[in-house]
Scaffold this active site. Structure first.
Site, PDB file in Angstrom:
ATOM      1  N   GLU A  59       6.696  -1.635  -6.318  1.00  0.00           N
ATOM      2  CA  GLU A  59       5.662  -2.664  -6.181  1.00  0.00           C
ATOM      3  C   GLU A  59       6.064  -4.089  -6.514  1.00  0.00           C
ATOM      4  O   GLU A  59       5.210  -4.901  -6.825  1.00  0.00           O
ATOM      5  CB  GLU A  59       4.414  -2.277  -6.998  1.00  0.00           C
ATOM      6  N   GLU A  91       1.670   5.936  -2.248  1.00  0.00           N
ATOM      7  CA  GLU A  91       0.776   5.886  -3.422  1.00  0.00           C
ATOM      8  C   GLU A  91      -0.654   5.653  -2.996  1.00  0.00           C
ATOM      9  O   GLU A  91      -0.921   4.793  -2.152  1.00  0.00           O
ATOM     10  CB  GLU A  91       1.151   4.726  -4.357  1.00  0.00           C
TER      11      GLU A  91
HETATM   12  C1  BMA Z   1       0.587   2.060  -8.969  1.00  0.00           C
HETATM   13  C2  BMA Z   1       1.753   2.493  -9.754  1.00  0.00           C
HETATM   14  C3  BMA Z   1       1.571   2.274 -11.185  1.00  0.00           C
HETATM   15  C4  BMA Z   1       0.154   2.393 -11.605  1.00  0.00           C
HETATM   16  C5  BMA Z   1      -0.737   2.971 -10.550  1.00  0.00           C
HETATM   17  C6  BMA Z   1      -2.179   2.997 -10.904  1.00  0.00           C
HETATM   18  O1  BMA Z   1       0.686   1.308  -7.917  1.00  0.00           O
HETATM   19  O2  BMA Z   1       2.929   2.026  -9.237  1.00  0.00           O
HETATM   20  O3  BMA Z   1       2.126   1.059 -11.580  1.00  0.00           O
HETATM   21  O4  BMA Z   1       0.084   3.136 -12.739  1.00  0.00           O
HETATM   22  O5  BMA Z   1      -0.601   2.229  -9.429  1.00  0.00           O
HETATM   23  O6  BMA Z   1      -2.717   1.721 -11.043  1.00  0.00           O
END
Ligand code: BMA
Length: 838
Positions: A426, A515
């Protein structure tokens, strides 16, 4: 070669010499102080606060050890530290041998001239990483990054970032000798690097190249033997002279068994052993690894939607199904091989085939990758950079990272499960800009590390694994468009962080979703472990302390009210949050699987936890599967039936998504019932699946039924059968569960039968439809092959349950609780089921 471990009993004392306690190596200061009764469990209530001083103190680890005459007789003796956390000064016999500043590196010090026969001593002093980063923050004018959840600014020190706190993580930055430490003595020569590569000429012929590098201390004429074996049977062998100290052995394997990801085939593993000998045949050094024969690449090519992002194994593109992995304990030394096995096995049994080792944690232990090899879990490996800016303008920092990358690539590259090296987590998502600012780094400095240095190290040391600069990353067009739906991978957080409804997922057509996530609370057993009775309300100080995502508990409730009736109590809220989480992720994954082959992967955030906390995990800190994990097993099944309802047209598009590489003839069944589960319409049809793709196989037209009944009174049950076996099932509704006219006393019963192997078979039945029916054992942990199942009258659902400890049938029955959705929002006394034993 001779090795002597320095693991085991040490002594640790603080720099003020106020306390001195026994220490365990590998380990960390927190677990040493816990074992010595010097601090209380920081997981309990808010005791984390009471442990902050530990991180603000310098600590000194010492021990004595004996060295024999024969050990000293070797030409070289190295002190090898596989992991020092982090700012360490190492002294052997009071002589400084080195200083370290990178937790992720393996350090080696030549101590040949420092050791003596008999008693020796070693002292490793750790400076407080928190105080160091605080000084750095001031000197470098770094932003107070996320200070509400973190201590320090971990970006400028090479230490596990999430131990400083995260939006699911406790703040207990530790220190210590966290991995093995040993003395290794060599005579003549040693193996300094071994690299195994494979070229698949055809299905029948694989050329295995083993590059050998040695370091010669005095021996003349060394030679090496390379041996490949499977279950102790040698399948290829070669001996080669190494006149210059380096050499390449090429071995030809005919028709080796291939390694496949989970559910695609076997995980055939072979042993490769390299032996280094002198001219007389005396063994000087050796190296062994397990490898698997496979090709595994990230395939990016222009296609009708833009550029593909798909993994291809042995020539077959596959849909990546899995989750993001974070460290399994904030104190890494507590993660035993058994705990690793349990987690990886859990991932595999939920039909996952990929885990992403997220960049804010650690390069995992060897056993983690061994287990991924064994269970067919491909590893997307981030380099350890996440959500921060990094001082790549600092030559010392860069040099340390360079060595860290080389150490870890060398360590991990032979694993068949290794699928991808990824630069960071990120950063491209708003942390890079034209110039440095207080919250972002410049593209120039970003590129130095992530576009130049890391990919060139990967090319040089592991050219068979692909590199991807960051997750997310858009390789086409505007790089800052980190959610480009035409190419690259995406992190999609509009559901949860953006409060968008679950339906929003269906508007996303990204190529790979690395994600996305939705939180839940851990179950009552886990919550009871960190709360007192007075804390058991989700708005209590302690429950909010165990929630690190800002307004996380509010967000859970926000969505809860949208989908479910308000749960009546604390435990009910915890369970309802788990069902809600499962529903959210199911919503997303089913959509993205249907988008195959455009979309070729979903890795939800996150598999596991570092401590007991409300989080996005599907398995809590104590390895208790949340509802999501049971649901994942179904929505990740190799063949999935799912439905897309359209209220306006009164139709349901029924899809069958298949990850199988062949067309199959299967039977689709649908049963439309009223909300009590009485059948209204049913049908079936033979369908053909596509080869690893999705197909809309049927449109169910329910307009007239919807006109005669309300949306609140229809449940549509979908099933796919392969011969006699039901291989996928699903439930589609037009109304939110809170509005369904479900029976408030469905009359769920459970028949219990003891199996021979300590397991029990439960047969669940119901008089009226019961959604998300789940079982609990009041005192014991257990694993079941299914849970949170939808029941309808006339259909019995068997569950195989394995309690964590042996139980008699009577004990099992006494502990058994069966509930379903309606029990969460009804005033007590509850209908906890009627268990008629058999
Ligand atoms: C993301 C991850 C973490 C985080 C999660 C929840 O994008 O890369 O940095 O814990 O979101 O917010």
């Amino acid at each position: 070669m001779e090795s002597q471990s320095l693991n085991g009993s040490w002594t640790v004392r603080d720099s003020g010499k106020n306390r001195s306690v026994p220490a365990t190596v590998p380990g960390c200061i927190h677990t040493d102080l816990l074992a010595a009764g010097q601090i209380e469990d920081p997981f309990y209530r808010t005791q984390e606060f009471d442990a902050y001083w530990v991180a603000e103190t310098d600590w000194e680890y010492t021990r004595n050890f004996k060295i024999s005459e024969t050990f000293l007789a070797h030409e070289k003796v190295f002190l090898v530290c596989h992991g020092l956390d982090t700012l360490a000064t190492i002294r052997v016999n009071d002589k400084e041998v080195g200083r370290t500043d990178n937790m992720f590196r393996t350090y080696e010090f030549d101590v040949s001239k420092i050791l003596k026969r008999g008693k020796n001593s070693i002292r490793v002093c750790f400076e407080s990483a928190v105080l160091f980063t605080e000084r750095q923050n001031t000197e470098r004018n770094l932003p107070a990054w996320n200070l509400d959840i973190m201590v320090g600014h971990p970006g400028h020190i090479r230490k596990e970032q999430c131990c400083f706190g995260w939006d699911w993580g406790i703040r207990t930055p530790s220190c210590g000798i966290w991995r093995d430490i040993n003395l290794v003595a060599y005579s003549g020569a040693r193996l300094s690097d071994i690299r195994v590569s494979q070229e698949h000429e055809s299905r029948k012929k694989v050329n295995l190249t083993v590059q050998i590098e040695t370091e010669i201390f005095g021996a003349s004429d060394v030679q090496s033997t390379v041996c490949v074996s499977r279950a102790s049977t040698v399948v290829a062998e070669k001996t080669l002279a190494l006149p210059t100290g380096t050499g390449v052995a090429t071995l030809v394997l005919s028709s080796p068994e291939l390694w496949w990801p989970n559910t695609m085939g076997e995980q055939a593993l072979y042993d490769v052993a390299v032996m280094l000998c002198d001219r007389a045949g005396n063994e000087l050094d050796s190296w062994t690894r397990k490898i698997g024969f496979r090709t595994l690449r990230l395939d990016r090519r222009a296609d009708q939607w833009g550029e593909s992002f798909r993994f291809v194994v042995n020539g077959i593109p596959f849909f990546a199904k899995g989750a993001n992995w974070i460290p399994a304990d904030v104190f890494n030394n507590r993660v035993t091989p058994d705990r690793y096995r349990d987690l990886i096995e859990s991932a595999a049994s939920a039909n996952m085939n990929m885990l992403r080792v997220w960049g804010g944690g650690i390069y995992e232990e060897e056993v983690f990758y061994d287990l991924c090899d064994e269970y067919g879990i491909c590893v997307w490996q981030d380099f350890m950079f996440a959500c921060s800016t990094y001082p790549t303008f600092d030559a010392g920092f860069l040099a340390s990272v360079e060595q860290e990358a080389k150490d870890n690539i060398r360590r991990l590259r032979s694993h068949p499960s290794l699928a991808l090296w990824c630069g960071n987590n990120e950063l491209e998502q708003g942390l890079v800009g034209p110039e440095w600012t207080s919250t972002s780094m410049s593209w120039e400095d970003y590129s130095r590390l992530f576009d130049n240095m890391l990919p060139s190290i990967v090319r040089e040391f592991d050219s068979q694994t692909d590199y991807w600069p960051g997750s997310p990353h858009s390789p086409c067009g505007d790089r800052t468009d980190h959610r480009n739906p035409t190419c690259g991978d995406a992190h999609l957080w509009d559901v949860w962080h953006g409060l968008k409804p679950f339906e929003w997922y269906r508007s996303c057509e990204h190529r790979f979703n690395s994600e996305f996530g939705f939180q839940s609370f851990p179950e009552p057993k886990t919550t009871r472990g960190y709360t007192d009775p007075v804390d058991r309300n989700i708005t209590s100080y302690v429950m909010e302390h165990h929630q690190r995502s800002g307004p996380g508990n509010n967000i859970i409730m926000h969505y809860m009210l949208s989908w479910f009736r308000l749960p009546t109590g604390f435990d009910e809220t915890l369970w309802a949050s788990q069902i809600l989480q499962g529903l959210a992720i199911k919503y997303a994954v089913e959509h993205w699987r249907r988008s195959m082959p455009r979309g070729m992967g979903t890795l939800y955030w996150q598999l596991n936890d570092t401590w007991p906390v409300a989080s996005w995990s599907s398995i809590d800190y104590h390895h208790r599967w949340k509802a999501l994990h049971y649901m994942a097993r179904k929505f990740f099944a190799p063949v999935l039936v799912s439905g897309v309802e359209d209220l306006r047209s009164g139709t349901i598009d029924i899809h069958v998504t298949s990850d199988r590489p062949r067309v199959q003839e299967l039977t689709l069944r649908w049963i439309v019932t009223d909300a009590r589960g009485s059948e209204l319409v049913a049908g079936e049809k033979t369908i053909r699946t596509g080869k690893h793709t999705d197909r809309r196989v049927h449109v169910l037209r329910l307009k007239s039924l919807l006109e005669t009944r309300t949306v609140r009174d229809l449940l549509v049950w979908l099933e796919i059968h392969d011969g006699k076996q039901r291989i996928s099932e699903n439930l589609v509704t037009f109304a939110r569960p809170k509005h369904l006219g479900l029976s408030q006393s469905p009359g769920v019963s459970a028949r219990v039968r003891a199996n021979r192997n300590g397991r029990f078979t439960l047969t669940l039945r119901t008089k009226a439809a019961a959604l998300w029916s789940w079982i609990e054992l009041s005192e014991n942990d257990f694993r079941a092959d299914d849970n949170f199942v939808h029941l309808r009258p006339g259909v019995s659902v068997p569950l195989v349950v394995k309690p964590a400890t042996e139980l008699s049938t009577t004990e099992f029955r006494e502990q058994l609780v069966v509930r379903s959705l309606v029990d969460l929002s009804r005033d007590p006394p509850r209908d906890s089921g009627n268990h008629d034993g058999a």
